[in-house]
Design a protein around this motif. Structure first.
Motif, PDB file in Angstrom:
ATOM      1  N   LYS A  57       0.443  -1.270   0.285  1.00 28.66           N
ATOM      2  CA  LYS A  57       0.124   0.116  -0.194  1.00 28.66           C
ATOM      3  C   LYS A  57       1.054   0.947  -0.355  1.00 28.66           C
ATOM      4  O   LYS A  57       0.328   2.155  -1.121  1.00 28.66           O
ATOM      5  CB  LYS A  57      -0.711  -0.176   0.875  1.00 28.66           C
ATOM      6  N   MET A  58       2.035   1.270   0.601  1.00 23.37           N
ATOM      7  CA  MET A  58       2.519   2.605   0.852  1.00 23.37           C
ATOM      8  C   MET A  58       3.864   2.792  -0.341  1.00 23.37           C
ATOM      9  O   MET A  58       3.706   3.393  -0.959  1.00 23.37           O
ATOM     10  CB  MET A  58       3.954   2.516   2.426  1.00 23.37           C
ATOM     11  N   LEU A  90       4.929   5.362  -5.397  1.00 25.52           N
ATOM     12  CA  LEU A  90       4.643   5.518  -6.850  1.00 25.52           C
ATOM     13  C   LEU A  90       4.001   6.217  -7.989  1.00 25.52           C
ATOM     14  O   LEU A  90       4.292   6.961  -8.732  1.00 25.52           O
ATOM     15  CB  LEU A  90       4.942   3.572  -7.531  1.00 25.52           C
ATOM     16  N   GLN A  91       2.815   6.247  -7.306  1.00 29.91           N
ATOM     17  CA  GLN A  91       2.227   7.361  -8.295  1.00 29.91           C
ATOM     18  C   GLN A  91       2.093   9.210  -7.830  1.00 29.91           C
ATOM     19  O   GLN A  91       2.226   9.372  -8.581  1.00 29.91           O
ATOM     20  CB  GLN A  91       0.261   6.923  -7.356  1.00 29.91           C
ATOM     21  N   GLY A 146      11.776  -1.367   7.322  1.00 33.54           N
ATOM     22  CA  GLY A 146      11.454  -2.438   6.931  1.00 33.54           C
ATOM     23  C   GLY A 146       9.852  -2.103   6.191  1.00 33.54           C
ATOM     24  O   GLY A 146       9.171  -3.163   5.929  1.00 33.54           O
ATOM     25  N   THR A 147       9.827  -0.834   5.512  1.00 31.37           N
ATOM     26  CA  THR A 147       8.189  -0.618   5.537  1.00 31.37           C
ATOM     27  C   THR A 147       8.620  -0.956   3.746  1.00 31.37           C
ATOM     28  O   THR A 147       7.603  -0.809   2.322  1.00 31.37           O
ATOM     29  CB  THR A 147       8.304   0.787   5.467  1.00 31.37           C
ATOM     30  N   LEU A 156      11.032  -0.397  -3.104  1.00 28.49           N
ATOM     31  CA  LEU A 156       9.747   0.822  -3.709  1.00 28.49           C
ATOM     32  C   LEU A 156      11.059   1.249  -4.701  1.00 28.49           C
ATOM     33  O   LEU A 156      10.375   1.320  -5.966  1.00 28.49           O
ATOM     34  CB  LEU A 156       9.360   1.792  -3.114  1.00 28.49           C
ATOM     35  N   SER A 157      12.315   1.475  -4.807  1.00 30.20           N
ATOM     36  CA  SER A 157      13.141   2.165  -5.691  1.00 30.20           C
ATOM     37  C   SER A 157      13.723   1.327  -7.073  1.00 30.20           C
ATOM     38  O   SER A 157      13.403   2.009  -8.183  1.00 30.20           O
ATOM     39  CB  SER A 157      14.956   1.849  -5.211  1.00 30.20           C
TER      40      SER A 157
END
Length: 288
Positions: free
Chosen positions: A224-225, A230-231, A251-252, A257-258
């Motif tokens: 979710k994060m 990304l958006q 840890g999120t 994400l990268s």
């Protein structure tokens, strides 16, 4: 611990948790919980440090698991505390290197179940110090934790810890199970390990091939994060911005994400920089 003290612990554990007692002997569930920073390993080390004899029965023993206990095992060797460790050939997962490390301790007896390939029991029994024979007692931990680092520190394992006087029915039953399994087991020697290594190597290769097949079927999706971030990054990029800052807890999933963003942007080249703030790590990197 005497019988009257144990009665109080049992009353607190099974009847009324409001009764104030020494938590060491309370019946409890042991699990690894990163948020609360508790590990099964802590209880295991505590019992080892306060026992005068112990008996482990596990399906898997790995080198990482022994590494967690190695300092305490050396202390027990110096104190001449005897112990028995029973492993299993279940799925040929137990590591030869771990067995070799255990063989180095003269105060330990080591056996392995070879006749029952479905032996998957996990239990830890400690004979604790007593001021008299009458007050002799035991602590047992029975559940899902094998003698591996993951099981003792990370995995969401469930184990029950109970204490009992030496004539308690539960302790007697556990001793009978342990002794029967021990009598049916094969003593571990260097010759046995040498013969087992080939079998272990083949089984490990099969597991790795199976993992590769499963891994290819597994698709990693943003959480979710990550999806929200990304958006926002995509919106900034659409506005012509070339910089963004993400602040998120450990840890999120910042590293994933990268990777997701790199995949979305599809640059010709990518530079990923990791900053070490630990001075000892920085010094080690400079020496390297």
């Amino acid at each position: 611990m005497n019988s009257s003290e144990l009665a109080l612990y049992l009353e607190a554990g099974f009847i009324d948790f409001n009764i104030e007692t020494d938590e060491r002997f309370l019946p409890k569930i042991l699990t690894n919980n990163q948020q609360e920073q508790v590990k099964v390993l802590e209880n295991l080390l505590f019992e080892l440090e306060h026992c005068d004899e112990f008996f482990f029965s596990v399906a898997f023993v790995t080198n990482s698991g022994i590494a967690c206990l190695i300092d305490t095992l050396k202390e027990l060797e110096n104190k001449h505390i005897k112990g028995k460790i029973l492993a299993s050939q279940y799925q040929n997962f137990t590591e030869p290197r771990a067995l070799r490390r255990l063989l180095q301790f003269p105060n330990l007896e080591l056996k392995i179940i070879t006749s029952d390939y479905n032996f998957h029991a996990k239990g830890y029994l400690f004979h604790t110090h007593a001021t008299s024979v009458k007050d002799e007692n035991y602590t047992m931990i029975v559940g899902s934790s094998n003698l591996t680092q993951s099981a003792l520190t990370v995995n969401r394992e469930w184990n029950v810890q109970l204490s009992s006087m030496k004539d308690g029915a539960l302790i007697r039953q556990m001793q009978e199970e342990l002794n029967q399994a021990w009598d049916d087991a094969t003593p571990v020697t260097e010759e046995w390990i040498a013969a087992y290594e080939r079998i272990y190597g083949e089984a490990r290769s099969q597991r790795q091939r199976a993992y590769t097949k499963i891994h290819k079927l597994y698709k990693i999706n943003p959480n979710k994060m990550q999806a929200a971030a990304l958006q926002n990054i995509a919106a900034l990029r659409a506005e012509g911005k070339n910089r963004a800052l993400l602040i998120s807890a450990t840890g999120t999933g910042k590293t994933y994400l990268s990777a997701f963003d790199v995949r979305a942007a599809q640059p010709k080249r990518c530079l990923f920089i990791v900053v070490y703030k630990n001075p000892a790590i920085v010094a080690g990197l400079k020496r390297a």
